[in-house]
Design a protein around this motif. Structure first.
Motif, short mmCIF file in Angstrom:
data_model
loop_
_atom_site.label_atom_id
_atom_site.label_comp_id
_atom_site.label_asym_id
_atom_site.label_seq_id
_atom_site.Cartn_x
_atom_site.Cartn_y
_atom_site.Cartn_z
N GLY A 109 0.76 -1.24 0.00
CA GLY A 109 0.00 0.00 0.00
C GLY A 109 0.79 1.28 0.00
O GLY A 109 0.19 2.36 0.13
N TRP A 122 -4.22 1.37 3.25
CA TRP A 122 -5.12 0.23 3.26
C TRP A 122 -6.42 0.53 2.52
O TRP A 122 -7.06 -0.38 1.99
CB TRP A 122 -5.43 -0.19 4.70
CG TRP A 122 -4.28 -0.86 5.38
CD1 TRP A 122 -2.99 -1.00 4.91
CD2 TRP A 122 -4.30 -1.50 6.66
NE1 TRP A 122 -2.21 -1.67 5.81
CE2 TRP A 122 -2.99 -1.99 6.90
CE3 TRP A 122 -5.28 -1.69 7.62
CZ2 TRP A 122 -2.65 -2.68 8.06
CZ3 TRP A 122 -4.96 -2.37 8.79
CH2 TRP A 122 -3.65 -2.86 9.00
N LEU A 125 -5.86 -0.53 -0.92
CA LEU A 125 -5.95 -1.99 -1.03
C LEU A 125 -7.41 -2.44 -1.09
O LEU A 125 -7.75 -3.38 -1.83
CB LEU A 125 -5.24 -2.65 0.16
CG LEU A 125 -3.75 -2.39 0.31
CD1 LEU A 125 -3.20 -3.16 1.51
CD2 LEU A 125 -2.99 -2.75 -0.95
N LYS A 129 -9.02 -4.53 -4.23
CA LYS A 129 -9.73 -5.81 -4.09
C LYS A 129 -11.13 -5.73 -4.68
O LYS A 129 -11.60 -6.66 -5.35
CB LYS A 129 -9.79 -6.22 -2.61
CG LYS A 129 -10.57 -7.51 -2.39
CD LYS A 129 -10.06 -8.67 -3.25
CE LYS A 129 -11.01 -9.85 -3.21
NZ LYS A 129 -10.64 -10.90 -4.19
N GLY A 139 -2.61 -8.54 0.42
CA GLY A 139 -2.23 -7.21 0.90
C GLY A 139 -0.91 -7.22 1.63
O GLY A 139 -0.51 -8.21 2.24
N MET A 152 -6.01 -5.83 8.62
CA MET A 152 -5.95 -5.62 7.17
C MET A 152 -7.01 -6.45 6.46
O MET A 152 -7.69 -5.96 5.55
CB MET A 152 -4.56 -5.95 6.61
CG MET A 152 -4.50 -5.84 5.09
SD MET A 152 -2.91 -6.24 4.35
CE MET A 152 -2.04 -4.68 4.58
N THR A 156 -9.77 -4.27 4.42
CA THR A 156 -9.58 -4.23 2.96
C THR A 156 -10.33 -5.31 2.20
O THR A 156 -10.61 -5.15 1.01
CB THR A 156 -8.09 -4.37 2.61
OG1 THR A 156 -7.64 -5.69 2.94
CG2 THR A 156 -7.25 -3.35 3.37
N VAL A 158 -9.02 -8.13 1.38
CA VAL A 158 -8.08 -8.90 0.56
C VAL A 158 -8.15 -10.38 0.95
O VAL A 158 -8.63 -10.74 2.02
CB VAL A 158 -6.63 -8.38 0.71
CG1 VAL A 158 -6.49 -6.98 0.13
CG2 VAL A 158 -6.19 -8.40 2.19
#
Length: 280
Positions: A109, A122, A125, A129, A139, A152, A156, A158
């Protein structure tokens, strides 16, 4: 186990990928993320984010070389800088990589220009996604504790996380994160377990580098390992003073013989979106 490729000339990547396959690696990864000055000056790593045509040529050469059953993945940052051109280049490479058959992309990021200054974005990110949909996005950035890894994933969306600097001196972070994801309680390794791992790490490094070079290489790891020791300040000083392999073993004998509870390494600057409590 994955093997990573980094270079400047597209025609070098295919043969290099073939060598990794022949060596038995299970995944072949391409590095378009490294921001280090000497790497950038040689047109490697993160430099490729400034030239999407070359980057996609490299990706095609690797994917075409590697057998279909072996995944090819990519590591990249969110761009060279914060310009709109950089963002356009990012998504040209990002989308083009999947179109060429890559299995997953790890996105850090921060920009290349940021290096490691400031927080990992983030929110970016999360946008990546959402853009990727069902494609696998991993991530990276500001993952220094199990809690930050869970944060995270939560923030996010991810599919996974890539722990990098957070694992230096703390290889336990992987199992701790997995346990926390399963709802289990976690604790830091005690001094005896720390000694076992540090000793094994040192012996592997000595086997590879030899007695003359091993201490310079391992000193920085010792400093990171010391953060988990209950008497971390004194242990850190001891590792800094090490000059020979014998000195290293003396540090272990002095500070890692008597068992005691360990501690989690402090996180001084957690990501703004993490629930992690900053170290005081």
């Amino acid at each position: 186990v994955g093997g990573q490729l980094m270079g400047s000339e597209p025609e070098e990547f295919g043969p290099a990928a073939r060598r990794l396959v022949e060596s038995g690696f299970h995944v072949i990864d391409i590095n378009f993320g490294c921001p280090v000055k000497k790497v950038m000056s040689r047109c490697r790593g993160g430099y490729h984010l400034s030239q999407p045509e070359v980057a996609l040529d490299i990706i095609s050469r690797v994917r075409d070389t590697v057998p279909a059953e072996i995944p090819v993945t990519l590591k990249m940052r969110r761009g060279i800088d914060d310009s709109s051109e950089s963002a356009d280049n990012f998504f040209m490479i990002f989308d083009g990589a999947y179109a060429r058959g890559l299995s997953a992309i790890t996105v850090h990021g921060r920009t290349v220009d940021q290096k490691y200054v400031g927080p990992s974005n983030w929110e970016f990110l999360k946008q990546v996604k959402q853009h990727a949909g069902e494609k696998t996005v991993i991530g990276s950035g500001d993952l220094f504790s199990p809690q930050s890894c869970l944060d995270m994933l939560r923030v996010t969306g991810v599919d996974g996380v890539s722990i990098a600097r957070g694992a230096i001196g703390n290889p336990w972070i992987f199992q701790q994160t997995a346990d926390l994801l399963r709802g289990k309680s976690i604790s830091p390794p005690d001094v005896t377990e720390q000694r076992e791992v540090i000793s094994a790490h040192f012996e592997l490094a000595r086997e590879f580098y030899g007695d003359k070079k091993v201490c310079n290489t391992m000193r920085k790891f010792g400093i990171f390992y010391s953060e988990l020791h209950p008497q971390y300040a004194e242990v850190k000083k001891a590792f800094i003073a090490v000059k020979t392999a014998a000195d290293w073993l003396k540090v272990l004998d002095q500070w890692y013989t008597e068992n005691a509870p360990g501690r989690f390494p402090p996180v001084e600057k957690p990501n703004p979106l993490s629930l992690e409590t900053p170290a005081v």
